[in-house]
Design an enzyme around this catalytic site. Structure first.
Site, short mmCIF file in Angstrom:
data_model
loop_
_atom_site.label_atom_id
_atom_site.label_comp_id
_atom_site.label_asym_id
_atom_site.label_seq_id
_atom_site.Cartn_x
_atom_site.Cartn_y
_atom_site.Cartn_z
N GLU A 39 39.57 63.31 4.96
CA GLU A 39 38.59 62.14 5.22
C GLU A 39 37.33 62.86 4.81
O GLU A 39 36.91 63.58 5.39
CB GLU A 39 38.62 61.74 6.73
CG GLU A 39 37.86 60.28 6.88
CD GLU A 39 36.49 60.57 7.29
OE1 GLU A 39 36.33 60.69 8.51
OE2 GLU A 39 35.74 60.17 6.75
N GLU B 71 26.16 60.18 -2.80
CA GLU B 71 26.11 60.02 -1.49
C GLU B 71 24.83 60.55 -0.75
O GLU B 71 24.75 61.92 -1.11
CB GLU B 71 27.20 60.45 -0.70
CG GLU B 71 27.11 60.08 1.05
CD GLU B 71 28.32 60.88 1.73
OE1 GLU B 71 28.65 61.89 1.34
OE2 GLU B 71 28.76 60.33 2.85
N1 LIG Z 1 33.68 62.53 5.96
C1 LIG Z 1 32.75 62.82 6.76
O1 LIG Z 1 32.84 62.24 8.10
C2 LIG Z 1 31.44 63.77 6.79
C3 LIG Z 1 31.57 64.11 5.38
N2 LIG Z 1 30.56 65.04 5.24
C4 LIG Z 1 30.22 65.55 3.90
O2 LIG Z 1 30.05 66.68 3.75
C5 LIG Z 1 28.79 67.12 3.08
C6 LIG Z 1 28.10 68.19 3.75
O3 LIG Z 1 28.50 68.36 5.01
P1 LIG Z 1 29.01 69.66 5.54
O4 LIG Z 1 28.98 69.76 7.13
O5 LIG Z 1 28.40 70.91 4.93
O6 LIG Z 1 30.54 69.54 5.20
P2 LIG Z 1 31.29 70.78 4.78
O7 LIG Z 1 32.58 70.19 3.87
O8 LIG Z 1 30.90 71.82 4.10
O9 LIG Z 1 32.14 71.20 6.31
C7 LIG Z 1 33.18 70.50 7.00
C8 LIG Z 1 34.18 71.48 7.38
O10 LIG Z 1 34.67 72.15 6.43
C9 LIG Z 1 34.68 73.60 6.44
N3 LIG Z 1 34.84 73.99 5.41
C10 LIG Z 1 33.66 74.06 4.26
N4 LIG Z 1 34.28 74.59 3.18
C11 LIG Z 1 35.56 75.23 3.39
C12 LIG Z 1 36.45 75.78 2.74
N5 LIG Z 1 36.39 76.25 1.45
N6 LIG Z 1 37.76 76.18 3.62
C13 LIG Z 1 37.67 75.77 4.60
N7 LIG Z 1 37.09 75.27 5.40
C14 LIG Z 1 35.67 74.87 4.88
C15 LIG Z 1 33.18 73.67 7.33
O11 LIG Z 1 33.06 75.00 7.91
C16 LIG Z 1 33.44 72.47 8.30
O12 LIG Z 1 34.08 73.03 9.34
C17 LIG Z 1 27.95 65.90 3.40
O13 LIG Z 1 26.69 65.87 2.87
C18 LIG Z 1 28.99 64.79 3.63
O14 LIG Z 1 28.95 64.29 2.21
C19 LIG Z 1 29.85 65.78 6.28
C20 LIG Z 1 30.34 65.70 7.40
C21 LIG Z 1 31.26 64.40 7.95
C1 LIG Z 2 31.60 55.66 14.22
C2 LIG Z 2 31.86 56.02 12.74
C3 LIG Z 2 32.61 57.38 12.48
C4 LIG Z 2 32.37 57.75 11.26
C5 LIG Z 2 33.19 59.23 11.15
C6 LIG Z 2 32.72 59.91 9.95
O1 LIG Z 2 31.55 59.86 9.51
O2 LIG Z 2 33.58 60.78 9.35
#
Ligand SMILES: NC(=O)C1=CN([C@@H]2O[C@H](COP(=O)(O)OP(=O)(O)OC[C@H]3O[C@@H](n4cnc5c(N)ncnc54)[C@H](O)[C@@H]3O)[C@@H](O)[C@H]2O)C=CC1
Ligand SMILES: CCCCCC(=O)O
Length: 457
Positions: free
Chosen positions: A230, A361
């Site tokens: 996700e 984004e």
């Molecule tokens: N879909 C969603 O709900 C979310 C999307 N994001 C996206 O991620 C971007 C950056 O946010 P971050 O928190 O820095 O996300 P991130 O993707 O760096 O971190 C998310 C998780 O993945 C882990 N992670 C990162 N690289 C990894 C790897 N190579 N192997 C294993 N685990 C790894 C991180 O430690 C964290 O636990 C945001 O700008 C947004 O675009 C961030 C938060 C939530």
């Molecule tokens: C209330 C909406 C939840 C979205 C969770 C997410 O950013 O992955």
């Protein structure tokens, strides 16, 4: 120095450093989880597992304020929004406590071969890799269905929310789950990769960036492990010429500013019908300018800080580059001077397809506005995206809204509501927003062995 630190983004104060888990601790955690999978806990009657989920829901509901304060201090979410997140977690736990047995009962498959049915069995130890933006909700979306099904989980949370990770794991034990059902690990990306490679691990669920998703999915693919992703989104908020403009403005501002815009399904691209664009832009600009920046623990605050200095600096650079590439800055656009990771509510217009921002984004309080002449142009613009997570359509003609909802290439579309989530509804996307679904009857089957049994006729 540990890479897991609780730092309050409202004042940049270090709250606590958390020791990382070493190889021995990880090995012990995996051994305990795998042993649990091969026990009657995972493979036996579902009832004891559902009782744990019901107790977990009760526990969470009794500690909403305490849990919410931990999250708000650690990642900057407004205290009222943190309370809302905690309550959704209790709802998810209770949903699976109440419905998992029905969802997972054997499903008959009428067949000429004889009596046939599908049974749902756990597949084994899973790894969950989760982000900071909903520090409890992201964990509960994996825990509840898999605890009901019987899959033990090893969880790697984001490095900036270790207190949330720790208190969540303790709640699961306090609710009566055995050691190994849910284990929080303060580990590195390399240690995650090693876990995925281990034969005792059968799958991985990740929520986060494309970068993380790609790395984890590659490793899962290499070792033939099931994964769900996700990831990011660039969701549209389509306002048609017959929409209730005041309601669309009210919810549009909420949808962009909630959690300081750090929501994968936040409204990010506002696509306005030309007949109402000017009126919407005037009211929407005023609504964003009216945001009260301040301490997330203050009930009067309506816009808190971004989750970290890095997040704030990344966003500032992204906005600057969008303007350098031709976008018009209507309001905001800069970090707020002073202590904390605050950013001005921002609106960008005139973003052309040759501007990199067109496909990017903005994970913060930055709205992109586009104006179109008709429904087809709105759908074409909505679908001109690498992402496909969610979106919303605003119109008083529901049949018209349904047509656009069906045509927009995402995993979720809301009509006359900002995107939302609830335990009984599937959550997930397509394209670069990832694959698989969380929550609902779909989420609990993602990591199930959907086993066919046939008694020859
Ligand atoms: N879909 C969603 O709900 C979310 C999307 N994001 C996206 O991620 C971007 C950056 O946010 P971050 O928190 O820095 O996300 P991130 O993707 O760096 O971190 C998310 C998780 O993945 C882990 N992670 C990162 N690289 C990894 C790897 N190579 N192997 C294993 N685990 C790894 C991180 O430690 C964290 O636990 C945001 O700008 C947004 O675009 C961030 C938060 C939530
Ligand atoms: C209330 C909406 C939840 C979205 C969770 C997410 O950013 O992955």
């Amino acid at each position: 120095m540990s890479s897991y630190q609780s730092i309050n983004p409202a004042n940049n104060q270090l709250l606590k450093s958390w020791p990382s888990h070493d190889a021995a601790a990880v090995s012990q955690a995996l051994e305990t989880a795998d042993r649990l999978f091969h026990s009657s806990w995972s493979k036996g009657d579902i009832a004891p597992r559902l009782q744990v989920l019901a107790r977990l829901a009760d526990l969470i509901e009794s500690r909403v304020d305490e849990l919410a304060a931990i999250a708000s201090k650690e990642m900057g979410k407004l205290i009222g929004q943190s309370r809302g997140e905690v309550k959704i977690c209790a709802q998810i736990a209770r949903y699976y406590a109440d419905h998992a047995a029905e969802i997972l009962k054997p499903q008959p498959y009428p067949s000429e071969l004889g009596e046939a049915w599908v049974e749902y069995h756990p597949i084994g130890v899973l790894v969950a890799v989760e982000p900071w933006n909903f520090p409890y909700y992201q964990l509960m979306r994996v825990l509840a269905p898999n605890l009901a099904l019987g899959n033990p989980v090893l969880a790697k949370h984001a490095n900036i929310v270790p207190h949330c990770a720790d208190v969540f794991a303790k709640l699961v034990i306090e609710a009566g789950a055995p050691e190994g059902a849910w284990t929080n690990l303060f580990i590195s990306s390399d240690q995650v990769a090693e876990l995925i490679a281990d034969d005792r691990v059968q799958g991985v669920a990740l929520t986060g960036s494309e970068r993380a998703g790609s790395a984890v999915a590659q490793q899962a693919g290499k070792y033939l492990k099931k994964s769900t992703l996700e990831l990011g989104g660039n969701d549209v908020f389509v306002v048609l010429d017959d929409a209730d403009i005041d309601e669309a403005v009210r919810q549009g501002a909420q949808a962009r500013l909630s959690n300081c815009g750090q929501v994968c399904t936040a409204a990010k691209r506002f696509i306005l019908h030309e007949k109402i664009a000017s009126a919407f832009i005037d009211k929407f600009s005023a609504a964003l300018k009216a945001a009260r920046l301040g301490d997330p623990l203050d009930e009067q605050t309506t816009l808190g800080p971004l989750s970290s200095k890095d997040a704030r600096d990344r966003l500032a650079k992204q906005v600057d580059e969008a303007v350098q590439n031709g976008a018009t800055l209507l309001i905001g656009g800069k970090p707020v001077e002073g202590v904390g990771c605050y950013f001005q509510p921002t609106i960008l217009t005139d973003i052309r397809p040759d501007n990199p921002a067109y496909y990017e984004e903005f994970f913060g309080p930055v709205a992109q506005i586009y104006v179109v002449g008709d429904d087809n142009a709105a759908v074409a613009l909505a679908n001109d995206s690498h992402y496909g997570l969610g979106g919303s359509v605003w119109t008083q003609d529901i049949a018209r809204g349904r047509r656009l909802a069906s045509a927009i290439e995402t995993g979720m579309v809301f009509i006359n509501s900002q995107s939302d989530t609830s335990a009984e509804l599937p959550f997930g996307g397509v394209k670069r927003s990832g694959y698989g679904r969380e929550l609902s009857d779909l989420g609990i089957k993602e990591f199930a062995n959907q086993k066919l049994v046939v008694v020859a006729g």
